[in-house]
Structure formats: C-alpha cells, structure tokens
Write a protein that holds these residues in place. Structure first.
Motif, PDB file in Angstrom:
ATOM      1  N   LEU A 146      50.220  32.222 -68.989  1.00 39.71           N
ATOM      2  CA  LEU A 146      49.771  30.834 -68.911  1.00 39.71           C
ATOM      3  C   LEU A 146      50.070  30.104 -70.214  1.00 39.71           C
ATOM      4  N   ALA A 147      49.822  30.774 -71.338  1.00 41.24           N
ATOM      5  CA  ALA A 147      50.093  30.170 -72.642  1.00 41.24           C
ATOM      6  C   ALA A 147      51.572  29.830 -72.783  1.00 41.24           C
ATOM      7  N   GLU A 148      52.424  30.682 -72.249  1.00 42.12           N
ATOM      8  CA  GLU A 148      53.863  30.409 -72.300  1.00 42.12           C
ATOM      9  C   GLU A 148      54.203  29.158 -71.503  1.00 42.12           C
ATOM     10  N   GLU A 149      53.512  28.964 -70.375  1.00 37.16           N
ATOM     11  CA  GLU A 149      53.735  27.759 -69.569  1.00 37.16           C
ATOM     12  C   GLU A 149      53.401  26.503 -70.376  1.00 37.16           C
ATOM     13  N   PHE A 150      52.371  26.603 -71.202  1.00 34.38           N
ATOM     14  CA  PHE A 150      51.963  25.472 -72.016  1.00 34.38           C
ATOM     15  C   PHE A 150      52.803  25.326 -73.287  1.00 34.38           C
ATOM     16  N   GLY A 151      53.616  26.345 -73.575  1.00 32.25           N
ATOM     17  CA  GLY A 151      54.418  26.297 -74.790  1.00 32.25           C
ATOM     18  C   GLY A 151      53.645  26.672 -76.039  1.00 32.25           C
ATOM     19  N   VAL A 152      52.617  27.504 -75.888  1.00 36.73           N
ATOM     20  CA  VAL A 152      51.790  27.903 -77.031  1.00 36.73           C
ATOM     21  C   VAL A 152      52.592  28.790 -77.976  1.00 36.73           C
ATOM     22  N   ARG A 153      52.528  28.479 -79.260  1.00 36.69           N
ATOM     23  CA  ARG A 153      53.230  29.260 -80.279  1.00 36.69           C
ATOM     24  C   ARG A 153      52.277  29.903 -81.278  1.00 36.69           C
ATOM     25  N   GLY A 154      51.031  29.478 -81.273  1.00 36.82           N
ATOM     26  CA  GLY A 154      50.037  30.033 -82.184  1.00 36.82           C
ATOM     27  C   GLY A 154      48.657  29.637 -81.726  1.00 36.82           C
ATOM     28  N   THR A 155      47.650  30.150 -82.411  1.00 35.89           N
ATOM     29  CA  THR A 155      46.269  29.848 -82.046  1.00 35.89           C
ATOM     30  C   THR A 155      45.530  29.273 -83.246  1.00 35.89           C
ATOM     31  N   PRO A 156      44.501  28.455 -83.006  1.00 37.02           N
ATOM     32  CA  PRO A 156      44.068  27.978 -81.688  1.00 37.02           C
ATOM     33  C   PRO A 156      45.012  26.909 -81.163  1.00 37.02           C
ATOM     34  N   ALA A 157      45.221  26.904 -79.859  1.00 37.34           N
ATOM     35  CA  ALA A 157      46.020  25.875 -79.201  1.00 37.34           C
ATOM     36  C   ALA A 157      45.121  25.176 -78.197  1.00 37.34           C
ATOM     37  N   VAL A 158      45.080  23.864 -78.254  1.00 36.58           N
ATOM     38  CA  VAL A 158      44.171  23.082 -77.416  1.00 36.58           C
ATOM     39  C   VAL A 158      44.960  22.013 -76.668  1.00 36.58           C
ATOM     40  N   PHE A 159      44.654  21.851 -75.384  1.00 34.95           N
ATOM     41  CA  PHE A 159      45.329  20.876 -74.531  1.00 34.95           C
ATOM     42  C   PHE A 159      44.281  20.104 -73.740  1.00 34.95           C
ATOM     43  N   ASP A 160      44.594  18.824 -73.462  1.00 31.97           N
ATOM     44  CA  ASP A 160      43.694  18.068 -72.600  1.00 31.97           C
ATOM     45  C   ASP A 160      43.997  18.373 -71.145  1.00 31.97           C
ATOM     46  N   ASP A 161      43.275  17.732 -70.224  1.00 32.19           N
ATOM     47  CA  ASP A 161      43.426  18.067 -68.803  1.00 32.19           C
ATOM     48  C   ASP A 161      44.727  17.532 -68.201  1.00 32.19           C
ATOM     49  N   LYS A 162      45.533  16.838 -69.009  1.00 34.88           N
ATOM     50  CA  LYS A 162      46.856  16.395 -68.567  1.00 34.88           C
ATOM     51  C   LYS A 162      47.962  17.285 -69.137  1.00 34.88           C
ATOM     52  N   GLY A 163      47.573  18.263 -69.961  1.00 28.19           N
ATOM     53  CA  GLY A 163      48.543  19.170 -70.552  1.00 28.19           C
ATOM     54  C   GLY A 163      49.084  18.714 -71.889  1.00 28.19           C
ATOM     55  N   ASN A 164      48.496  17.662 -72.476  1.00 24.26           N
ATOM     56  CA  ASN A 164      48.934  17.176 -73.763  1.00 24.26           C
ATOM     57  C   ASN A 164      48.290  17.996 -74.896  1.00 24.26           C
ATOM     58  N   SER A 165      49.089  18.351 -75.894  1.00 23.29           N
ATOM     59  CA  SER A 165      48.565  19.093 -77.041  1.00 23.29           C
ATOM     60  C   SER A 165      47.600  18.217 -77.821  1.00 23.29           C
ATOM     61  N   VAL A 166      46.507  18.842 -78.283  1.00 27.74           N
ATOM     62  CA  VAL A 166      45.438  18.122 -79.003  1.00 27.74           C
ATOM     63  C   VAL A 166      45.196  18.816 -80.329  1.00 27.74           C
ATOM     64  N   ASN A 167      44.982  18.031 -81.372  1.00 27.45           N
ATOM     65  CA  ASN A 167      44.627  18.574 -82.673  1.00 27.45           C
ATOM     66  C   ASN A 167      43.160  18.990 -82.641  1.00 27.45           C
TER      67      ASN A 167
END
Length: 230
Positions: free
Chosen positions: A204-225
C-alpha cells in the motif's frame, strides 16, 4: 483469537478504480514480452497504467496514460482540462478505515499515516498525537524499516492489542521510552498473520509513493507535512 479473525480480512483494493491489467494484453504496444502492465486504474476519462519494462539495465518502472478506446498512449502527467488538476488515484477510504492497524483521534480531518515505531521522526510525530486527538482522525499503517532492528517487534507489540485504546496507549508509551515490546510473545499463526499484514502495508505504501517515515496523506491522497498538522 480476535486478532486472527481481524487480520484474516484481506486488504481489499485500497486504491479505488483499480482494474485488471490483463485487459490491456490485446494492445499491440503492451503485448511485447519485455513490457508488463503491473497496475491499471480507471480515471473514467483515461486509464493510468504502471509498466515494468525489462531493459539492459534491469527492470524499469514507468507510468503512462491511455485513452478509453485504447488507441492513444500519453506520456507524462495527465491533467483535467477543466480544473487543471492532475489525475490522482482515488482512495477507497472505506477500505482504509477497515484495515488500519491503529485508528487514533476523533476529529473530522482524516489522514493516512505510514509509520515505523523505531524511527526518531515517527516518535516525534507520535508525541504530537495527544494534542491532535480532537481535530484529526489518523489511520495508521505500520511500515517497519529494515535498518531499525526493533521496529518489526515494536509494531507487532501494538498490533497484538485488542482495542484501539490499548493500541494507542502502547504506541504512545513506546514513544515515551516504554520497552514492554521486548517481552513480546506470540504463536506461529499470529506471527505469520502479522507478517502478512506488514507486507500488505508495504504494498500500500508503494502505491502512495512512500519513501520514508512518517508519511502522511489526506483522504484525497495528497502528501501532508506531519509537523504542520493542527
């Protein structure tokens, strides 16, 4: 046994709109032996295809877009001509809510979190959670990194708890130095279920393009600081 029953529920398609890659086998350009359609998504106007192409340098991944009649291939980023927004894979929040390892908070703003409990930045983020509890709802997925020796056991320690309250307490206690995870015991069945769940989290993280942690996304899939959450 509650843990086993809960984890037997498979991760359904957490990225909505996913279609069977086999649908594109009849497209001449994509039927070549060195090209594999790994993932495919239906954006209603166009298809998004994730390709794996065998080259002299090994397998290379790329993304293309295809018109619905499968006659035209587009490279680069596809955008909605009316809004100017790039097409994003729609998130199936129902599946996210059902499959999160921890659900934390009671706020109306929903976020998807990938965390490693041994990651120093994750620990810093977790210490922020109590102050965010009433404004956000976090759907947390464990993604222990290979360079953190205790991360997997720490994740299992939390996952083994039965209630969301106990899970939240366990991860926050660890963030504040608790080492109860060192005494973790589990049978082989539970260990295998947890291992399978972590593998699903990584996919699932790969689908989101996660490269490190913590990784946070909103409910639209946008990366959040994460440091700016309030």
């Amino acid at each position: 046994m509650k843990i086993a029953i809960a984890l037997i529920l498979s991760l359904s398609l957490l990225i909505a709109g996913e279609v069977d890659p086999k649908e594109f086998k009849s497209v001449p350009m994509l039927s070549q032996p060195h090209i594999k359609v790994v993932k495919a998504y239906d954006h209603k106007k166009v298809y998004e295809l994730q390709l794996e192409i065998e080259t002299q340098r090994g397998a290379q991944k790329t993304t293309i877009y295809m018109t619905k009649d499968k006659q035209v291939v587009l490279f680069g980023e596809a955008m909605n001509a009316t809004t100017g927004e790039a097409y994003k894979r729609p998130i199936d929040m129902t599946a996210i809510r059902q499959n999160a390892d921890i659900i934390y908070g009671s706020g109306s703003s929903e976020y998807i979190v990938f965390t490693d409990p041994e990651c120093p930045y994750c620990v810093k983020f977790e210490k922020m959670w109590p102050g965010l509890q009433k404004s956000v709802k976090l759907y947390v997925f464990f993604m222990p990194l290979s360079n953190h020796r205790n991360a997997t056991q720490m994740s299992y320690h939390v996952m083994k708890k039965n209630s969301q309250e106990d899970k939240a307490k366990a991860i926050l206690d660890m963030a504040n130095g608790d080492k109860s995870y060192e005494r973790l015991t589990m049978n082989q069945q539970i260990h295998e279920l947890f291992s399978q769940k972590i593998s699903q989290n990584r996919a699932l993280a790969e689908e989101f393009g996660v490269r490190g942690t913590p990784a946070v996304f909103d409910d639209k899939g946008n990366s959040v600081n994460w440091s700016q959450l309030r």
